[in-house]
Design an enzyme around this catalytic site. Structure first.
Site, PDB file in Angstrom:
ATOM      1  N   ARG A  31      -3.036  -6.954   9.535  1.00  0.00           N
ATOM      2  CA  ARG A  31      -3.453  -6.720   8.142  1.00  0.00           C
ATOM      3  C   ARG A  31      -2.313  -6.106   7.336  1.00  0.00           C
ATOM      4  NH1 ARG A  31      -8.452  -3.179   8.779  1.00  0.00           N
ATOM      5  NH2 ARG A  31      -8.685  -3.317   6.519  1.00  0.00           N
ATOM      6  N   ARG A  69      -5.451 -10.188  -4.101  1.00  0.00           N
ATOM      7  CA  ARG A  69      -4.638  -9.842  -2.937  1.00  0.00           C
ATOM      8  C   ARG A  69      -3.449 -10.782  -2.777  1.00  0.00           C
ATOM      9  NH1 ARG A  69      -8.598  -6.547   0.296  1.00  0.00           N
ATOM     10  NH2 ARG A  69      -8.059  -6.774   2.472  1.00  0.00           N
ATOM     11  N   ARG A 128     -15.109  -0.678  12.323  1.00  0.00           N
ATOM     12  CA  ARG A 128     -15.009  -2.098  11.987  1.00  0.00           C
ATOM     13  C   ARG A 128     -14.119  -2.788  13.008  1.00  0.00           C
ATOM     14  NH1 ARG A 128     -13.207  -2.098   5.788  1.00  0.00           N
ATOM     15  NH2 ARG A 128     -11.900  -3.741   6.627  1.00  0.00           N
ATOM     16  N   ARG A 155     -11.211   5.551  10.985  1.00  0.00           N
ATOM     17  CA  ARG A 155     -12.244   5.196  10.002  1.00  0.00           C
ATOM     18  C   ARG A 155     -13.541   4.777  10.686  1.00  0.00           C
ATOM     19  NH1 ARG A 155     -10.577   1.521   5.087  1.00  0.00           N
ATOM     20  NH2 ARG A 155     -10.050  -0.039   6.637  1.00  0.00           N
ATOM     21  N   LYS A 179      -8.033   3.316  -1.136  1.00  0.00           N
ATOM     22  CA  LYS A 179      -8.478   2.693  -2.389  1.00  0.00           C
ATOM     23  C   LYS A 179      -9.988   2.458  -2.397  1.00  0.00           C
ATOM     24  CE  LYS A 179      -7.063  -2.058  -1.208  1.00  0.00           C
ATOM     25  NZ  LYS A 179      -7.778  -1.990   0.049  1.00  0.00           N
TER      26      LYS A 179
HETATM   27  P1  AMP Z   1     -11.046  -5.118   3.231  1.00  0.00           P
HETATM   28  O1  AMP Z   1     -12.355  -4.480   3.533  1.00  0.00           O
HETATM   29  O2  AMP Z   1     -10.683  -5.062   1.782  1.00  0.00           O
HETATM   30  O3  AMP Z   1      -9.942  -4.608   4.114  1.00  0.00           O
HETATM   31  O4  AMP Z   1     -11.200  -6.674   3.564  1.00  0.00           O
HETATM   32  C1  AMP Z   1     -11.567  -7.120   4.845  1.00  0.00           C
HETATM   33  C2  AMP Z   1     -11.095  -8.566   5.047  1.00  0.00           C
HETATM   34  O5  AMP Z   1     -11.747  -9.416   4.083  1.00  0.00           O
HETATM   35  C3  AMP Z   1      -9.623  -8.799   4.836  1.00  0.00           C
HETATM   36  O6  AMP Z   1      -8.839  -8.499   5.999  1.00  0.00           O
HETATM   37  C4  AMP Z   1      -9.604 -10.293   4.510  1.00  0.00           C
HETATM   38  O7  AMP Z   1      -9.779 -11.086   5.667  1.00  0.00           O
HETATM   39  C5  AMP Z   1     -10.849 -10.440   3.645  1.00  0.00           C
HETATM   40  N1  AMP Z   1     -10.543 -10.211   2.215  1.00  0.00           N
HETATM   41  C6  AMP Z   1     -10.949  -9.171   1.433  1.00  0.00           C
HETATM   42  N2  AMP Z   1     -10.485  -9.291   0.182  1.00  0.00           N
HETATM   43  C7  AMP Z   1      -9.762 -10.441   0.161  1.00  0.00           C
HETATM   44  C8  AMP Z   1      -9.001 -11.115  -0.840  1.00  0.00           C
HETATM   45  N3  AMP Z   1      -8.877 -10.634  -2.102  1.00  0.00           N
HETATM   46  N4  AMP Z   1      -8.378 -12.289  -0.486  1.00  0.00           N
HETATM   47  C9  AMP Z   1      -8.493 -12.794   0.744  1.00  0.00           C
HETATM   48  N5  AMP Z   1      -9.164 -12.196   1.756  1.00  0.00           N
HETATM   49  C10 AMP Z   1      -9.805 -11.036   1.468  1.00  0.00           C
END
Ligand code: AMP
Length: 222
Positions: free
Chosen positions: A174, A91, A163, A130, A16
């Site tokens: 996750r 989320r 990461r 990644r 995404k």
């Molecule tokens: P992502 O890059 O989208 O995988 O986000 C990395 C991390 O940021 C996630 O594992 C969460 O800890 C935090 N995070 C990102 N978006 C959200 C959200 N909408 N609600 C809560 N935590 C978030």
């Protein structure tokens, strides 16, 4: 024609984020990635970044009020009439409810919610390969989207890193978080008639074409 306002839903590694980057350019809208916003806050050492760090490293979600405030502020910074793709937000159901209320207050409607579907084995394969550029944030994959020179960004020449939260133990957390807290959003948006599922196992070009078809923009120039 009114601005395109899209939500991209999907488990980690479903593509995404890559699609949001590509389609933001293709559709001339702004990508608002909650993960990128939080990583920026952390890099700058802001109070929000400090609060988010422990959750991010553990692969759990930062509190709803924190992320909802940040993302609505991001929407408010856009020029009037500018379209956007929300990538990684909402989320949880409370986040979605807060977003619905926030958009209604601003008299902004959603165009579509895209659900990027991918099975767990493929998610783990993709996430472990990644790599992200420390400079411009471009993403690569060691198995199917490698940079031209190993560990170097094609766009800006800076280093590529894995990461911390892409390591396998954190990815499992996750994924579990996604199933428990984010998957219920599929039902939430299906009820509103906005939901479209896309099979993310296909190549990035095919997935992009499918999203363009869904948003009715495949024929647009550019
Ligand atoms: P992502 O890059 O989208 O995988 O986000 C990395 C991390 O940021 C996630 O594992 C969460 O800890 C935090 N995070 C990102 N978006 C959200 C959200 N909408 N609600 C809560 N935590 C978030």
């Amino acid at each position: 024609m009114s601005a395109l306002r899209l939500i991209f839903l999907g488990p980690p590694g479903s593509g995404k984020g890559t699609q949001a980057q590509r389609l933001a350019v293709r559709l001339d809208v702004v990508q608002l990635s909650s993960g990128d916003v939080l990583r920026r806050e952390r890099a700058e050492g802001t109070p929000i970044g400090k609060k988010a760090a422990q959750y991010m490293d553990a692969g759990t979600l930062v509190p709803d009020d924190v992320i909802t405030g940040v993302m609505l502020a991001g929407i408010d910074k856009l020029p009037a009439g500018r379209g956007f793709i929300l990538d990684g937000f909402p989320r949880t159901v409370p986040q979605a409810e807060a977003l619905t209320a926030g958009l209604a207050e601003r008299r902004l409607g959603l165009t579509a919610v895209i659900d990027f579907k991918l099975d767990d084995d493929e998610i783990i394969r993709r996430v472990s390969g990644r790599r992200v550029c420390v400079g411009c944030g471009a993403t690569y994959n060691t198995s199917f989207l490698p940079p031209k020179v190993a560990d170097v960004c094609d766009n800006c020449g800076q280093s590529l890193i894995q990461r911390k939260d892409d390591r396998q133990d954190v990815v499992m957390t996750r994924l579990a978080t996604y199933r428990a807290q984010t998957a219920p959003l599929i039902e939430y948006y299906a009820r509103g008639g906005l939901l479209h599922a896309v099979d993310s196992a296909r190549g990035a070009d095919a997935v992009e074409a499918e999203v363009l078809r869904i948003v009715g923009a495949a024929g647009r120039p550019g």
